[in-house]
Design an enzyme around this catalytic site. Structure first.
Site, mmCIF file in Angstrom:
data_model
loop_
_atom_site.group_PDB
_atom_site.id
_atom_site.type_symbol
_atom_site.label_atom_id
_atom_site.label_comp_id
_atom_site.label_asym_id
_atom_site.label_seq_id
_atom_site.Cartn_x
_atom_site.Cartn_y
_atom_site.Cartn_z
ATOM 1 N N GLY A 96 0.814 -1.216 0.000
ATOM 2 C CA GLY A 96 0.000 0.000 0.000
ATOM 3 C C GLY A 96 0.849 1.269 0.000
ATOM 4 C CD GLU A 122 -1.409 -1.237 -3.707
ATOM 5 O OE1 GLU A 122 -1.448 -1.436 -2.477
ATOM 6 O OE2 GLU A 122 -2.156 -1.807 -4.520
ATOM 7 C CD GLU A 181 0.752 -5.562 -1.760
ATOM 8 O OE1 GLU A 181 1.755 -5.848 -2.441
ATOM 9 O OE2 GLU A 181 0.383 -4.381 -1.590
HETATM 10 N N1 3HC Z 1 1.514 -3.771 9.209
HETATM 11 C C1 3HC Z 1 1.591 -3.879 10.555
HETATM 12 N N2 3HC Z 1 2.750 -4.096 11.214
HETATM 13 C C2 3HC Z 1 3.852 -4.190 10.483
HETATM 14 C C3 3HC Z 1 3.849 -4.088 9.075
HETATM 15 C C4 3HC Z 1 2.605 -3.858 8.428
HETATM 16 N N3 3HC Z 1 2.512 -3.730 7.091
HETATM 17 N N4 3HC Z 1 5.109 -4.243 8.624
HETATM 18 C C5 3HC Z 1 5.875 -4.422 9.710
HETATM 19 N N5 3HC Z 1 5.124 -4.394 10.834
HETATM 20 C C6 3HC Z 1 5.599 -4.524 12.218
HETATM 21 C C7 3HC Z 1 6.250 -5.870 12.476
HETATM 22 O O1 3HC Z 1 5.277 -6.826 12.849
HETATM 23 C C8 3HC Z 1 7.205 -5.561 13.595
HETATM 24 O O2 3HC Z 1 6.458 -5.512 14.778
HETATM 25 P P1 3HC Z 1 7.121 -5.966 16.179
HETATM 26 O O3 3HC Z 1 8.290 -5.051 16.367
HETATM 27 O O4 3HC Z 1 6.015 -5.758 17.141
HETATM 28 O O5 3HC Z 1 7.515 -7.395 15.999
HETATM 29 C C9 3HC Z 1 7.654 -4.139 13.273
HETATM 30 O O6 3HC Z 1 6.661 -3.601 12.382
HETATM 31 C C10 3HC Z 1 8.989 -4.047 12.593
HETATM 32 O O7 3HC Z 1 8.993 -4.936 11.487
HETATM 33 P P2 3HC Z 1 10.283 -5.814 11.127
HETATM 34 O O8 3HC Z 1 10.810 -6.455 12.342
HETATM 35 O O9 3HC Z 1 9.900 -6.660 9.979
HETATM 36 O O10 3HC Z 1 11.295 -4.655 10.690
HETATM 37 P P3 3HC Z 1 12.392 -4.655 9.559
HETATM 38 O O11 3HC Z 1 13.047 -3.340 9.635
HETATM 39 O O12 3HC Z 1 13.197 -5.905 9.619
HETATM 40 O O13 3HC Z 1 11.579 -4.729 8.165
HETATM 41 C C11 3HC Z 1 9.885 -4.126 6.598
HETATM 42 C C12 3HC Z 1 10.776 -3.679 7.783
HETATM 43 C C13 3HC Z 1 10.765 -4.418 5.379
HETATM 44 C C14 3HC Z 1 8.963 -3.005 6.290
HETATM 45 C C15 3HC Z 1 9.139 -5.409 6.981
HETATM 46 O O14 3HC Z 1 8.503 -5.211 8.231
HETATM 47 C C16 3HC Z 1 8.088 -5.842 6.017
HETATM 48 O O15 3HC Z 1 8.400 -6.473 5.030
HETATM 49 N N6 3HC Z 1 6.816 -5.523 6.301
HETATM 50 C C17 3HC Z 1 5.682 -5.977 5.553
HETATM 51 C C18 3HC Z 1 5.549 -5.220 4.276
HETATM 52 C C19 3HC Z 1 4.341 -5.677 3.527
HETATM 53 O O16 3HC Z 1 4.081 -6.852 3.395
HETATM 54 N N7 3HC Z 1 3.574 -4.728 3.023
HETATM 55 C C20 3HC Z 1 2.383 -5.036 2.309
HETATM 56 C C21 3HC Z 1 1.261 -5.106 3.250
HETATM 57 S S1 3HC Z 1 -0.222 -5.641 2.482
HETATM 58 C C22 3HC Z 1 -0.788 -4.303 1.677
HETATM 59 O O17 3HC Z 1 -0.163 -3.286 1.665
HETATM 60 C C23 3HC Z 1 -2.125 -4.467 1.026
HETATM 61 C C24 3HC Z 1 -2.401 -3.341 0.094
HETATM 62 O O18 3HC Z 1 -2.095 -3.749 -1.201
HETATM 63 C C25 3HC Z 1 -3.825 -2.940 0.139
#
Ligand code: 3HC
Ligand code: NAI
Length: 693
Positions: free
Chosen positions: A105, A108, A128
């Site tokens: 997102g 996006e 995603e």
């Molecule tokens: N939503 C909620 N919490 C999230 C999050 C998200 N998208 N991404 C990370 N967090 C949280 C983690 O759970 C973690 O929480 P904690 O400290 O309580 O365990 C904290 O943020 C830190 O995350 P990381 O330990 O993973 O931190 P890094 O620095 O190693 O990595 C990152 C950062 C690369 C941003 C990694 O967290 C990541 O890959 N996040 C997910 C990204 C993702 O998948 N985004 C797509 C989401 S779906 C979407 O956007 C749908 C849309 O199309 C409508």
């Protein structure tokens, strides 16, 4: 103007309005952030002085995506789309200023901005798919309009993070600005946009790249074929491809509608629930209730590895690859030379595939020192033993190490099954002894089971977990028992798989069911790969199992061209008439009449006893939490991530159903089989492992 503690605020600098998101840790698009963006963009548009708007984030990253914790809950207004529309339809140019990661997102949102600038270290991606989803906020429709359908398809189905320089080359980022100077760089870019009177460029209106791919279905079909193995079992990659097809074939708004429909389907499915669960489980696994994050760790600057065999070599590579010097000790020169040559070959193969440069091969090899002298380990901070799986040998080795290796250093064993307490007992420093159980191939497999003994200190545990993270593993903590978490559960499956042979199933019948479930291979194919002669002794063999008879016939698995299966010169497996005959003889010898065993029975008898064993592992406190067991299986045993791991899978089946099946099969599960009281209780109370606290 916004209050100072708001998660999104607007400041005005000359003719530039700066909308800053500040919602740690990763600026995810929670309700507050969506609302903040919507309101502040609208305010900036309404602001008389503002002529252009920069959207930027505080903290470590640009918006990293939707807030995953909100998924599965009732949606709260405003929707992401409303916030995006405010940006895209703004009457003043909006520029996204990207650092860290613009993901999902987040990207996006950036794609709705009229321009994007980024620092060179930034990364963009639509990950995603890794959550069993597709980009549900226009990403599948806008991305191909900039980078073309082929590249977009690669990005959305792999979820890869693409570096800013490559994004710039693809047109996804309009300008790179100096590292550390994102805000000033973005503002300068905004002024340039104003000075040059550049248009309010909307990605949605740019059609040339998608139109060029129209009427070329082979683009998609070829991609599907090429990726079929990688995508096996997963729903999300196919759904992502269909969205890119929609971007190519439909007008923008209809494509967006299609994306919405497919997104909701995935969101409601079990696969995405499983993959989202694993996302959080992977982060939870590092948290150890009695070993707080602040527990002191010892610095690991030099590692010793004992044994340069299958495991010792791979283990050493992990450290050499991150620049930590390793001394490898062997008992004889030939084994040492062979081990080092294998490591070199592995690195060279990686270089051939483009994974590392030839210079890196030499750098990594230079970190490795081979020796036959145990005294060379004296000044190591961590020594990992990977010698033969034999308690007497392990004890001898640990007693020697204790006398040689400096005090305050960790002595670890890579044992697959043996008692860490017993190993530690021969040393005068049991608090510094721990299990570090790597998985084969140790340089590739992500899992590291860290096994704490009764006396292992918190510093030793914290250091083992910490070094695990440093070498890129996912470390799960286990307690001492035969086989720890993973192998103990696998044994439960193996007993049933072998029992079913005696009832009339063939190895390939069992393997097929497990493969179709989504594992990379079944138990018998796995034995063939590992070698049937592991733990087999030609002097004491007694033809008492199918495996023994196969070994006696020199059918020792893939390496001898035959095992349970026959293998051709390309190592393609074929069901073997020889094995079939042996199995039939065993059925007859056991006084059984071969029966047809249904696929469902094979599945239940392979998997449910594992779940049962896992419940015992939880009861005994061997694993901290159910999700750690799932992490072990997903990362160490190829359990399909879209099924979340054995515990999550059990929840989807329903614990009552698992218990009912175990009871129904009770007579066949063996004399030692007992149902876990925890499992039975949870089933009776209608509970799920996921809700266990
Ligand atoms: N939503 C909620 N919490 C999230 C999050 C998200 N998208 N991404 C990370 N967090 C949280 C983690 O759970 C973690 O929480 P904690 O400290 O309580 O365990 C904290 O943020 C830190 O995350 P990381 O330990 O993973 O931190 P890094 O620095 O190693 O990595 C990152 C950062 C690369 C941003 C990694 O967290 C990541 O890959 N996040 C997910 C990204 C993702 O998948 N985004 C797509 C989401 S779906 C979407 O956007 C749908 C849309 O199309 C409508
Ligand atoms: P291996 O037989 O390939 O290698 C063992 C090596 O240790 C041999 O090269 C041998 O010469 C050497 N060795 C024996 N005694 C020694 C000593 N006193 N000092 C130094 N070197 C010595 O065995 P493998 O498969 O690498 O297994 C090693 C350990 O790792 C075992 O405990 C095994 O259970 C465990 N393990 C094995 C896995 C596998 O898939 N092979 C997976 C995970 C753990």
């Amino acid at each position: 103007m916004s209050s100072s503690d708001a998660v999104v605020k607007l400041t005005v600098d000359g003719e530039i309005g700066v909308v800053t998101v500040n919602s740690p840790p990763v600026n995810a698009l929670s309700q507050a952030v969506r609302q903040g963006i919507l309101e502040n963009i609208n305010q900036a548009v309404a602001h008389e002085q503002v002529k252009a708007i920069v959207l930027i984030c505080d903290g470590r990253t640009f918006i990293a995506g939707a807030d995953i914790t909100e998924f599965g809950k009732p949606p709260k207004a405003p929707s992401l789309q409303e916030a995006q529309n405010a940006i895209e339809n703004a009457s003043k140019p909006v520029i996204a200023a990207i650092h860290g990661t613009a993901l999902g997102g987040g990207l996006e949102v950036a794609l709705c901005c009229h321009y994007r600038v980024a620092v060179p270290s930034a990364k963009c991606g639509l990950p995603e798919v890794k959550l069993g989803l597709l980009p549900g906020a226009g990403g599948t429709q806008r991305l191909p309009r900039i980078v073309g359908p082929q590249k977009a398809m690669e990005m959305v189905t792999s979820g890869q993070h693409v570096g800013a320089k490559q994004c710039h080359a693809m047109g996804l980022v309009d300008e790179l600005v100096a590292e550390g100077e994102l805000l000033s760089g973005a503002m300068a870019f905004a002024r340039k946009v104003l000075a040059e009177n550049r248009p309010l460029r909307k990605v949605r209106d740019s059609d040339d790249k998608v139109v060029a791919a129209r009427g070329k279905p082979e683009l998609f079909d070829d991609f599907r074929k090429a990726q079929a193995r990688k995508f096996r079992g997963f729903d999300a990659p196919e759904f992502n491809i269909r969205c890119i097809e929609a971007a190519v074939n439909l007008p923008f708004d209809e494509g967006l509608k299609r994306e919405r429909e497919l997104f909701s389907q995935l969101m409601q499915g079990t696969q995405s629930a499983a993959q989202r669960y694993v996302f959080f489980a992977e982060r939870q696994v590092w948290k150890i209730p009695d070993v707080p994050e602040a527990t002191p760790q010892i610095p690991i600057t030099k590692v010793g590895v004992l044994g340069a065999g299958t495991m010792g070599g791979g283990i050493s590579m992990n450290f050499a690859s991150v620049g930590i010097p390793v001394t490898i000790v062997e008992t004889n020169q030939a084994a040492l030379d062979r081990g080092l040559a294998t490591i070199r070959r592995n690195y060279e193969n990686t270089a051939k595939r483009g994974g590392i440069t030839t210079e890196q091969v030499e750098q990594r090899m230079a970190q490795l020192t081979g020796t036959l002298d145990l005294n060379a380990l004296a000044d190591c901070d961590l020594v990992i033993e990977a010698v033969f799986e034999d308690m007497a040998i392990k004890k001898e080795v640990f007693a020697k190490l204790d006398g040689i290796v400096k005090q305050g250093a960790i002595l670890a064993s890579n044992t697959s099954y043996l008692d860490i307490n017993e190993i530690a007992s021969v040393t005068k420093r049991p608090e510094w002894v721990i299990g570090m159980h790597f998985f084969s191939p140790a340089n590739v497999m992500r899992l590291l089971e860290v096994v704490r003994g009764e006396k292992t200190s918190k510093t030793t545990i914290a250091t083992a977990m910490g070094i695990g993270k440093k070498i890129g593993k996912i470390a799960a903590l286990a307690g001492v028992c035969h086989g720890f978490i993973g192998n103990r559960m696998l044994r439960a499956r193996s007993l049933q798989a072998n029992a079913m042979l005696l009832e009339g199933a063939m190895p390939w019948d069992v393997d097929r069911v497990i493969y179709d479930f989504g594992m990379p291979m079944g138990p018998f194919a796995m034995s063939d790969l590992a070698g049937l002669d592991i733990g087999w002794n030609k002097d004491t063999t007694s033809s008492s199992t199918v495996r023994e008879v196969l070994c006696e016939m020199d059918r020792r698995g893939q390496k001898t061209g035959a095992g349970f299966y026959d293998y051709d010169d390309k190592r393609v497996a074929q069901p073997s008439p020889v094995t079939e005959k042996i199995v039939r003889e065993f059925v007859a010898k056991a006084g059984n009449v071969a029966r047809e065993i249904s696929q469902q029975e094979i599945l239940e008898r392979c998997l449910y006893p594992m779940i049962n064993e896992a419940a015992k592992i939880l009861e005994e406190g061997i694993a901290i939490r159910p999700s750690d067991i799932d992490i072990v299986y997903v990362n160490g045993y190829g359990w399909p991530v879209y099924r979340g791991g054995p515990m999550f899978y059990a929840d989807t089946v329903g614990l009552a159903n698992v218990v009912a099946s175990l009871k129904a099969h009770a007579a066949r599960l063996g004399p030692d089989f007992t149902i876990s009281p925890l499992l039975e209780r949870m089933a009776a109370e209608g509970k799920r492992f996921q809700d266990m606290k």
